[in-house]
Design an enzyme around this catalytic site. Structure first.
Site, PDB file in Angstrom:
ATOM      1  N   GLU A  33       0.696  -1.053  -0.161  1.00 22.76           N
ATOM      2  CA  GLU A  33       0.300   0.565   0.135  1.00 22.76           C
ATOM      3  C   GLU A  33       0.873   1.643   0.352  1.00 22.76           C
ATOM      4  OE1 GLU A  33      -3.612  -0.104  -0.015  1.00 22.76           O
ATOM      5  OE2 GLU A  33      -3.072  -1.723  -0.449  1.00 22.76           O
ATOM      6  N   SER A  84     -40.054 -38.454  38.475  1.00 25.81           N
ATOM      7  CA  SER A  84     -40.019 -39.031  40.130  1.00 25.81           C
ATOM      8  C   SER A  84     -38.337 -38.203  39.914  1.00 25.81           C
ATOM      9  CB  SER A  84     -39.876 -39.943  39.703  1.00 25.81           C
ATOM     10  OG  SER A  84     -41.301 -40.724  39.507  1.00 25.81           O
TER      11      SER A  84
END
Length: 626
Positions: free
Chosen positions: A87, A358
């Site tokens: 860049e 249960s």
């Protein structure tokens, strides 16, 4: 002739003055209309909030922009050089504008017949992305150049580069080099090699066009261009570049969307931190949220559970919810709120209230022992029983699941075989006041008044509530409070602690009662309805649960380290099918979940009264939960 030249010269001078005036006016206008660069000095970009497990492994992200800010010192030189080569190779030499690069880019673009290089410096790119709109106009370009020149006077080169490497968009929803490194390679930026660095550095001109995930061939060509540029500007040797460009493009993309295995848990974490932190702070992001989850267990346990669930019914599999707590501190190590988050985000683990069946019986047994209503060796009749029903004039005659009766039976055996008539008789002995007190101590939000059917688990609980209640047994009577968030740091890296949760528990039963119940509940696994849990090959206590018409199947079991609960059923409460009990359906799923992590073969804790401890016995003889 001389007068003509003078007139021409005068007009030329006037034109130059006029042009200079126009330029000056334009410059002044642009300077006045330019945004201030002062905010860049203390600029804090929007970041994602990082969610990690108890071992600091990344679970997921929360935030609008997936950006993870890293200081320049954490970014390796070869990563920096890759971006500079691609860049702005003269970044550390120019003053914000590189006229030579502008001309070189123009020349190369003309030769190539397409845009292969941009002429903007990194400083200009920072100015454009942070201070200006993305429009392509002469005015915007001129502003960009002025701002770049100003920025070079106001900020250091390293400060500008830090802004650039953390702000730039690199595709797949990733902003900045750290988020991109995790996205494409499942690595931190400081773990990238040169090939990976060059791949990332090739993305800025076109994150989609050069995506290594979607366009690998274009990404490979772009990566090789970056490597050759690095050699061209002297960052690496030409020989190394020639060697590297022959290498294949390798990626290890991380699924950055909310992962299916942890989505329900992440929702819980999000809700939790929204109570702890201001909305504005969360939107700004940058927090590291350390949770109690064990990510490896979550992944493996989820896979095991779903595979086992598919085996139950290929056409219309039921829903499932599961929770695992660490007995030592209440940390939620595993949580699943449903079989498919994409189909339903409804979290059944915490919101789904269903009858426990249960699976509630152990608390009735424990309360009878705690209050001295029965002793551990008591014998009770497993015989038909008839009591006044809830409706006036109607009797209630609860029976056993199998329609059979065992006659006189011990408390341990009655629990192991889940005898309903014994459960009702114990509840009758306790009385409504004691049962109400039990519910209060367990912190269950049952509607009052309580009736005797509580002994058969007719009241609704969520998997999280029931699992948390079961933690009283392996902790010798202490009910632990579930925790999801452990620590919050104000920064993702090297942050300060701004929140720390502390383990909490409260005594529900005495250590003596819990110790007896541990023995009883191990019998459920050894010889009762929870026999499938024996395959875990470590000491396990637990209890199955099945509701009327087989609508819900439960198994809640515990080892010395963990308490885990599994519920299976349909959201609309239809039957799972005749004979589809907690022992047949939920217990195997529980086993598959528990096999998702390792377990030490420690015995379940038991209580030794202090007066029974001899001088020669070490303090560890009184075994604690951990």
């Amino acid at each position: 002739m001389n007068s003509t030249l003078k007139i021409i010269g005068l007009f030329f001078l006037i034109f130059i003055l006029f042009l200079s005036t126009l330029v000056l006016i334009l410059f002044l206008y642009l300077k006045i209309s330019l945004p201030s660069i002062s905010k860049l000095k203390s600029y804090r970009p929007k970041q994602v909030n990082l969610i990690v497990d108890r071992n600091d492994k990344i679970i997921g992200y929360l935030g609008e922009e997936r950006r993870i800010f890293v200081p320049l010192k954490k970014i390796p030189p070869h990563v920096v050089r890759a971006f500079l080569a691609a860049e702005d190779a003269n970044f550390y030499k120019h003053k914000g504008i590189d006229f030579f690069s502008l001309l070189r880019a123009l020349f190369k673009n003309v030769i190539s017949g397409k845009i292969v290089q941009g002429g903007s410096t990194i400083t200009q790119q920072v100015a454009k992305s942070l201070l200006l709109s993305p429009e392509r106009t002469f005015s915007r370009k001129f502003k960009e150049m002025i701002l770049a020149w100003q920025m070079e006077k106001y900020l250091t080169k390293d400060e500008i580069l830090t802004l650039y490497l953390n702000h730039i968009y690199l595709g797949e929803g990733a902003y900045g080099v750290e988020a991109a490194a995790l996205t494409y390679f499942n690595k931190h930026v400081w773990e990238l090699d040169l090939l990976e660095a060059a791949t990332l550095a090739g993305l800025p001109p076109g994150p989609s066009r050069f995506s290594p995930v979607d366009n690998p061939q274009a990404a490979l060509q772009r990566r090789n261009y970056v490597l050759r540029r690095m050699a061209e500007v002297g960052f690496i040797s030409e020989g190394l570049a020639n060697q590297l460009v022959t290498k294949p493009l390798l990626v290890n993309p991380k699924n950055v969307n909310i992962p299916a295995h942890s989505a329900y848990f992440i929702d819980l974490v999000k809700a939790e931190i929204e109570k702890l932190l201001p909305k504005e702070a969360l939107e700004q992001g940058g927090y590291r949220i350390k949770t109690t989850l064990d990510l490896e267990w979550q992944k493996k346990g989820y896979e095991n559970l779903i595979n086992a669930l598919r085996g139950l019914s290929k056409k219309d599999p039921p829903e499932v919810a599961a929770v695992c707590l660490a007995n030592a501190d209440g940390g939620v190590r595993f949580l699943l709120g449903g079989r498919n988050y994409l189909e339903s985000t409804y979290n059944r683990a915490i919101l789904g209230k269903r009858q426990a069946g249960s699976a509630f019986k152990p608390f009735i047994w424990a309360e009878a022992l705690e209050k001295g209503v029965l002793n551990p060796n008591a014998i009770l009749p497993d015989e038909p029983i008839t009591l006044p029903g809830a409706d006036a004039g109607k009797d209630w005659s609860p029976g056993n699941y199998d329609g059979k009766y065992m006659g006189p039976v011990s408390l341990k055996e009655a629990l192991a075989h889940s005898r309903n008539t014994v459960a009702v008789r114990i509840a009758l002995l306790l009385g409504i006041d004691r049962l109400t007190d039990l519910v209060r101590r367990l912190e269950l939000k049952f509607p009052l008044p309580i009736n005797l059917s509580i002994a058969l688990g007719t009241y609704e609980v969520s998997p999280l509530e029931l699992t948390s209640a079961f933690s009283v047994f392996p902790t010798l009577g202490q009910k632990v409070t579930p925790r999801f968030v452990e620590t919050i740091y104000d920064q993702i890296f090297d942050g300060k602690v701004i929140y720390q949760s502390e383990p909490q528990s409260k005594e529900v039963f005495s250590p003596q009662t819990a110790s007896i119940m541990n023995d009883f509940l191990q019998e459920v696994v050894r010889a009762g309805t929870g026999r499938c849990a024996v395959a875990l090959r470590v000491p396990v206590g637990g209890k199955t649960g099945t509701t009327q018409e087989y609508k819900d199947a439960w198994f809640v079991g515990f080892t010395a380290d963990y308490t885990c609960g599994v519920w299976v059923g349909y959201d609309k409460g239809r039957t799972l099918g005749k004979g589809e009990t907690g022992g047949k359906i939920a217990c195997p799923l529980w086993l598959s979940l528990m096999q998702g992590t390792s377990h030490t073969p420690k015995p379940l804790p038991f209580y030794i009264p202090p007066q029974d401890v001899t001088n020669s016995t070490s303090p560890s003889s009184e075994i604690s939960p951990q």
